[in-house]
Write a protein that holds these residues in place. Sequence first.
Motif, PDB file in Angstrom:
ATOM      1  N   SER A 133       1.568 -62.060 -63.041  1.00 39.86           N
ATOM      2  CA  SER A 133       1.095 -61.800 -61.675  1.00 39.86           C
ATOM      3  C   SER A 133      -0.012 -60.756 -61.688  1.00 39.86           C
ATOM      4  O   SER A 133      -1.042 -60.903 -61.000  1.00 39.86           O
ATOM      5  CB  SER A 133       2.245 -61.326 -60.784  1.00 39.86           C
ATOM      6  OG  SER A 133       3.171 -62.365 -60.550  1.00 39.86           O
ATOM      7  N   CYS A 136      -3.155 -62.381 -62.993  1.00 42.14           N
ATOM      8  CA  CYS A 136      -3.764 -63.229 -61.959  1.00 42.14           C
ATOM      9  C   CYS A 136      -4.552 -62.385 -60.964  1.00 42.14           C
ATOM     10  O   CYS A 136      -5.715 -62.695 -60.639  1.00 42.14           O
ATOM     11  CB  CYS A 136      -2.692 -64.023 -61.229  1.00 42.14           C
ATOM     12  SG  CYS A 136      -1.986 -65.387 -62.176  1.00 42.14           S
ATOM     13  N   GLU A 137      -3.944 -61.328 -60.482  1.00 42.16           N
ATOM     14  CA  GLU A 137      -4.606 -60.494 -59.477  1.00 42.16           C
ATOM     15  C   GLU A 137      -5.866 -59.843 -60.038  1.00 42.16           C
ATOM     16  O   GLU A 137      -6.854 -59.660 -59.317  1.00 42.16           O
ATOM     17  CB  GLU A 137      -3.625 -59.433 -58.965  1.00 42.16           C
ATOM     18  CG  GLU A 137      -2.516 -60.023 -58.107  1.00 42.16           C
ATOM     19  CD  GLU A 137      -1.397 -59.045 -57.809  1.00 42.16           C
ATOM     20  OE1 GLU A 137      -1.452 -57.913 -58.358  1.00 42.16           O
ATOM     21  OE2 GLU A 137      -0.477 -59.396 -57.039  1.00 42.16           O
ATOM     22  N   ASP A 140      -8.691 -62.453 -59.716  1.00 45.44           N
ATOM     23  CA  ASP A 140      -8.799 -63.147 -58.426  1.00 45.44           C
ATOM     24  C   ASP A 140      -8.192 -64.540 -58.432  1.00 45.44           C
ATOM     25  O   ASP A 140      -8.756 -65.491 -57.871  1.00 45.44           O
ATOM     26  CB  ASP A 140     -10.265 -63.217 -57.977  1.00 45.44           C
ATOM     27  CG  ASP A 140     -10.864 -61.841 -57.717  1.00 45.44           C
ATOM     28  OD1 ASP A 140     -10.122 -60.986 -57.190  1.00 45.44           O
ATOM     29  OD2 ASP A 140     -12.038 -61.618 -58.059  1.00 45.44           O
ATOM     30  N   ASP A 142      -4.690 -66.503 -57.289  1.00 42.60           N
ATOM     31  CA  ASP A 142      -3.522 -66.335 -56.413  1.00 42.60           C
ATOM     32  C   ASP A 142      -2.244 -66.492 -57.231  1.00 42.60           C
ATOM     33  O   ASP A 142      -1.955 -67.591 -57.728  1.00 42.60           O
ATOM     34  CB  ASP A 142      -3.573 -67.385 -55.305  1.00 42.60           C
ATOM     35  CG  ASP A 142      -2.405 -67.276 -54.334  1.00 42.60           C
ATOM     36  OD1 ASP A 142      -1.489 -66.464 -54.562  1.00 42.60           O
ATOM     37  OD2 ASP A 142      -2.407 -68.020 -53.331  1.00 42.60           O
ATOM     38  N   LYS A 145       0.265 -69.315 -55.947  1.00 42.18           N
ATOM     39  CA  LYS A 145      -0.205 -70.660 -56.274  1.00 42.18           C
ATOM     40  C   LYS A 145      -0.121 -70.902 -57.777  1.00 42.18           C
ATOM     41  O   LYS A 145       0.195 -72.010 -58.232  1.00 42.18           O
ATOM     42  CB  LYS A 145      -1.637 -70.846 -55.784  1.00 42.18           C
ATOM     43  CG  LYS A 145      -2.102 -72.293 -55.812  1.00 42.18           C
ATOM     44  CD  LYS A 145      -3.452 -72.449 -55.137  1.00 42.18           C
ATOM     45  CE  LYS A 145      -3.876 -73.914 -55.128  1.00 42.18           C
ATOM     46  NZ  LYS A 145      -5.220 -74.092 -54.543  1.00 42.18           N
TER      47      LYS A 145
END
Length: 206
Positions: A133, A136-137, A140, A142, A145
Motif C-alpha cells: 500500500s 502504491c501511494e 500514485d 490507488d 484498486k
Amino acid sequence: MLEFFFDCSSPWTYLAFHNIQPLARELGVEITWRPILVGGIFNTVNPSVYAQRETPVPLKARYMKKDLADWARSAGLAIKMPPTVFPVNSVKAMRGCIWVAQESGERMVPFARAVFEAYWGDDKDISKDSVLSEICESVDVDPVKFFECIGQQAIKDQLKVNTDEVMARGGFGSPTIFVGKTDMYFGNDRMPLIREALERLKARAA
C-alpha cells in the motif's frame, strides 16, 4: 528487440533493472518488461538454488556478499543482503507489476523500482499488504484498486504465462534478458555483452 524477465525478490535483478535502463536509452531501444515468479522457475527447472541455500559453500557465500556490495556501490544503490525476510513471497508485487503495466504503462517502472527499493534498500517485507500500500501511494497508484485487481484470474494467469514462457525459451532464473527474441543473457554482469548484441542487431536493421 529487448525483453527483461524479472522478479523483484532478486538483488541481482535490482542491479540489472537499474543498469539496463540507461543502456537502452543510449541505444534508443525500448525495453519490454516481463514480470515473472522466480520461485516457480526454481521449483520447475532449477531446484539447485534451494540446495545451495541449505548447504552454502562458506568461501563462495562470503565472496558473493562482497561481489554484491561492489556491484551495488558501482550502481549507486543500497542493497541489504540478506534482508530480514529472505526469501520473500513476491507474488503480489509481481502481479502488481503486471496490473500496473496494463492500467498505466508509464507507472510500471516507477512501481517496480519502488518495490526493489523497499525490499533491498529499506528492508521492508514486500509480501505485506501494508508495505505494498505504501509503495502504491508513493507512485500514485490507488491501493484499493491495486488489491482488487491483482486478485483477478487474468492477472494471475499472465504471471504464470510469463514464467512458463521464459522457461520454455531457456531461462532458469532472474533476470533473464533476450535480445532479438532468441539471444538470451542471464544476470546483471552481462551488460557489456547485451550492448554488443544490441549494436549488432541495430546495424543489421539499418
